[in-house]
Scaffold this motif. Structure first.
Motif, PDB file in Angstrom:
ATOM      1  N   VAL A 169       0.849  -1.191   0.042  1.00 41.20           N
ATOM      2  CA  VAL A 169       0.108  -0.046   0.159  1.00 41.20           C
ATOM      3  C   VAL A 169       0.765   1.232   0.037  1.00 41.20           C
ATOM      4  CG1 VAL A 169      -1.807  -1.189   1.304  1.00 41.20           C
ATOM      5  CG2 VAL A 169      -0.100   0.183   2.510  1.00 41.20           C
ATOM      6  N   ASN A 170       0.298   2.318  -0.418  1.00 42.50           N
ATOM      7  CA  ASN A 170       0.948   3.510  -0.473  1.00 42.50           C
ATOM      8  C   ASN A 170       1.735   3.925   1.058  1.00 42.50           C
ATOM      9  OD1 ASN A 170       0.996   6.508  -0.318  1.00 42.50           O
ATOM     10  ND2 ASN A 170       0.758   6.349  -2.272  1.00 42.50           N
ATOM     11  N   VAL A 171       2.923   4.642   0.852  1.00 37.58           N
ATOM     12  CA  VAL A 171       3.467   4.807   2.144  1.00 37.58           C
ATOM     13  C   VAL A 171       2.573   5.491   3.318  1.00 37.58           C
ATOM     14  CG1 VAL A 171       4.495   7.139   1.529  1.00 37.58           C
ATOM     15  CG2 VAL A 171       5.583   5.544   3.203  1.00 37.58           C
ATOM     16  N   GLU A 172       1.373   6.211   2.868  1.00 37.18           N
ATOM     17  CA  GLU A 172       0.618   7.048   3.478  1.00 37.18           C
ATOM     18  C   GLU A 172      -0.362   6.239   4.316  1.00 37.18           C
ATOM     19  OE1 GLU A 172      -1.639   9.293   0.472  1.00 37.18           O
ATOM     20  OE2 GLU A 172       0.106  10.699   0.165  1.00 37.18           O
ATOM     21  N   GLU A 192     -12.718  -3.687   6.984  1.00 41.48           N
ATOM     22  CA  GLU A 192     -11.968  -2.527   7.510  1.00 41.48           C
ATOM     23  C   GLU A 192     -10.747  -2.456   6.484  1.00 41.48           C
ATOM     24  OE1 GLU A 192     -10.999   0.545   9.508  1.00 41.48           O
ATOM     25  OE2 GLU A 192     -12.584  -0.457   9.484  1.00 41.48           O
ATOM     26  N   LEU A 193     -10.354  -3.427   5.917  1.00 41.02           N
ATOM     27  CA  LEU A 193      -9.025  -3.293   4.884  1.00 41.02           C
ATOM     28  C   LEU A 193      -9.688  -2.466   3.676  1.00 41.02           C
ATOM     29  CD1 LEU A 193      -7.154  -6.545   5.093  1.00 41.02           C
ATOM     30  CD2 LEU A 193      -6.338  -4.175   6.101  1.00 41.02           C
ATOM     31  N   LYS A 194     -10.752  -2.720   3.352  1.00 33.35           N
ATOM     32  CA  LYS A 194     -11.365  -2.022   2.153  1.00 33.35           C
ATOM     33  C   LYS A 194     -11.430  -0.503   2.744  1.00 33.35           C
ATOM     34  CE  LYS A 194     -13.594  -5.896  -0.096  1.00 33.35           C
ATOM     35  NZ  LYS A 194     -14.840  -6.519  -0.572  1.00 33.35           N
ATOM     36  N   ASN A 195     -11.933  -0.258   3.716  1.00 30.32           N
ATOM     37  CA  ASN A 195     -11.969   1.030   4.108  1.00 30.32           C
ATOM     38  C   ASN A 195     -10.598   1.828   4.389  1.00 30.32           C
ATOM     39  OD1 ASN A 195     -14.902   1.057   4.358  1.00 30.32           O
ATOM     40  ND2 ASN A 195     -14.705   0.300   6.407  1.00 30.32           N
ATOM     41  N   LEU A 196      -9.686   1.054   4.592  1.00 27.27           N
ATOM     42  CA  LEU A 196      -8.378   1.724   4.933  1.00 27.27           C
ATOM     43  C   LEU A 196      -7.424   2.173   3.577  1.00 27.27           C
ATOM     44  CD1 LEU A 196      -7.122  -0.132   8.034  1.00 27.27           C
ATOM     45  CD2 LEU A 196      -7.578   2.007   7.964  1.00 27.27           C
ATOM     46  N   GLU A 199      -8.406   1.179  -3.330  1.00 19.49           N
ATOM     47  CA  GLU A 199      -8.372   0.044  -4.231  1.00 19.49           C
ATOM     48  C   GLU A 199      -7.740   0.399  -5.950  1.00 19.49           C
ATOM     49  OE1 GLU A 199     -11.641  -2.526  -3.949  1.00 19.49           O
ATOM     50  OE2 GLU A 199     -12.420  -1.514  -2.067  1.00 19.49           O
ATOM     51  N   GLU A 200      -7.756   1.631  -6.046  1.00 20.41           N
ATOM     52  CA  GLU A 200      -7.279   2.256  -7.181  1.00 20.41           C
ATOM     53  C   GLU A 200      -5.762   2.174  -7.327  1.00 20.41           C
ATOM     54  OE1 GLU A 200      -9.129   3.072 -10.227  1.00 20.41           O
ATOM     55  OE2 GLU A 200     -10.842   2.555  -9.052  1.00 20.41           O
ATOM     56  N   GLU A 201      -4.965   2.124  -6.007  1.00 19.71           N
ATOM     57  CA  GLU A 201      -3.433   2.319  -5.907  1.00 19.71           C
ATOM     58  C   GLU A 201      -2.753   1.237  -4.998  1.00 19.71           C
ATOM     59  OE1 GLU A 201      -1.263   5.752  -3.545  1.00 19.71           O
ATOM     60  OE2 GLU A 201      -2.735   6.460  -4.955  1.00 19.71           O
ATOM     61  N   ASP A 202      -3.562   0.531  -4.252  1.00 16.51           N
ATOM     62  CA  ASP A 202      -3.155  -0.487  -3.383  1.00 16.51           C
ATOM     63  C   ASP A 202      -3.364  -1.779  -3.719  1.00 16.51           C
ATOM     64  OD1 ASP A 202      -2.221   1.997  -1.795  1.00 16.51           O
ATOM     65  OD2 ASP A 202      -4.076   1.865  -0.636  1.00 16.51           O
TER      66      ASP A 202
END
Length: 86
Positions: free
Chosen positions: A9-12, A48-52, A55-58
């Motif tokens: 996932v993105n560093v953010e 919760e993972l879907k909320n965090l 989906e376009e980037e991670d």
């Protein structure tokens, strides 16, 4: 059931995903968690993972097994060993 979760996932969002998964699963190494959970926890984790994540980037890959019986081999340093897994 037994889960292995691998994420990129993105560093953010890395710390948020890591902290969340740590509340349910055992950290193995960078971006890898595993552990025994029940069906309710499994569903909660997926929601919760879907909320965090974005989906376009991670990317998150969840491997689900009925029971933990994997033949695991580590080459090199095992960053966070589990002494016994059912």
């Amino acid at each position: 059931m037994y889960l292995v979760v691998v994420y990129d996932v993105n560093v953010e969002r890395v710390n948020k995903v890591h902290k969340y998964l740590k509340s349910y699963l055992h950290w193995q190494q960078n971006s890898v968690f595993e552990g025994k959970i029940n069906k309710s926890q499994y569903n909660k984790i997926l929601v919760e993972l879907k909320n965090l994540v974005d989906e376009e980037e991670d990317s998150i890959i969840v491997y689900k097994f009925p029971y933990k019986y994997l033949d695991k081999m580590v080459v090199g340093i095992e960053k966070n060993p589990i002494s016994f897994i059912l």
